[in-house]
Design an enzyme around this catalytic site. Structure first.
Site: not given
Ligand code: SAM
Length: 243
Positions: A89, A116, A154, A169
């Protein structure tokens, strides 16, 4: 294209990769998917892949060893150097232009986090890209990687029936797509714009262009910052603004 996915939940992928365009792309030989449970690479006696964060705090952190070993193995197996995409994220916000970049690669490896997050050394030394699919937090990277993989596959040549069908698109052209209509021409008194029934392709193209500009103007005017508008486009947008 070869796509490897590293995850702790490989079963999540079978439905998505086994349906629709993603399955057809594999049948046509445009892509191969290999989903790996990176727990299998753990050298810990109980196949542990996470541990408590140094410094304390809530949650568990993915340890470097299983992911380093898995990615090194997959990288050495392939003929070309892969792009290693960390789902995160905190990563770069995913866009159509990134999908177009990825679609040119021969080998992509997706890393799906959980818990986490990751040990920082994975981020610093192992990956080539960090991608976020939006400003919200998912439980794991599995759903996010499926979104990215779908948008890339795609775009591969021969995958969509009509080679040009993704070029119009939304975002591919840089603008939002124009409205679409199909049969019947009159549904409960709601009619299709006359011009689309006219058979005049020059007029239809012009109408579509204007609708695309209009939709972008109302919904995503920020896209014009990057878009090279022609003089004709500018005249149309000025007229729209007056209205
Ligand atoms: N503690 C982390 C932070 O605050 O950045 C968030 C961890 S999240 C619960 C667990 C995993 O979900 C991440 O390591 C990532 O692989 C995935 N993930 C969660 N949100 C995402 C997003 N918006 N885009 C891509 N991957 C995401």
């Amino acid at each position: 294209m070869k796509i490897d996915v590293l995850t702790l939940f490989p079963n999540m992928f079978s439905g998505v990769f086994g349906e629709s365009i993603l399955q057809k792309a594999q049948d046509k030989g445009a892509v191969t998917y290999d989903v790996h449970d990176f727990r299998e690479y753990s050298t810990h006696k109980h196949r542990k892949v996470d541990d408590y964060p140094y410094g304390g705090g809530a949650g568990m952190v993915l340890t470097p060893q299983p992911l380093f070993d898995a990615i090194e193995k997959l990288t050495n197996e392939g003929e070309t150097k892969p792009r290693v995409v960390l789902m995160c994220p905190q990563g770069e916000r995913y866009t159509q232009s990134k999908a177009e970049q990825f679609a040119k690669e021969e080998h992509l490896i997706f890393v799906c986090g959980h818990y986490e997050g990751y040990d920082e050394r994975i981020r610093e030394h192992l990956v080539t890209d960090e991608v976020s699919i939006g400003d919200y937090v998912l439980t794991g990277g599995e759903l996010a990687s499926m979104v990215v993989i779908d948008s890339v596959v795609r775009l591969l040549p021969q995958v969509l029936g009509n080679e040009v069908s993704h070029q119009d698109d939304s975002y591919s052209s840089g603008l939002l797509e124009h409205p679409q209509y199909t049969r019947p021409a009159n549904f409960r008194g709601m009619t299709v714009p006359e011009v689309l029934l006219s058979g005049n392709h020059a007029k239809i193209d012009e109408w579509r262009r204007q609708q695309s500009l209009k939709r972008t103007y109302h919904r995503r005017p920020d896209l014009f910052d990057e878009y090279p508008l022609s003089d004709k486009d500018k005249d149309y947008l000025e007229q729209l603004e007056k209205e």
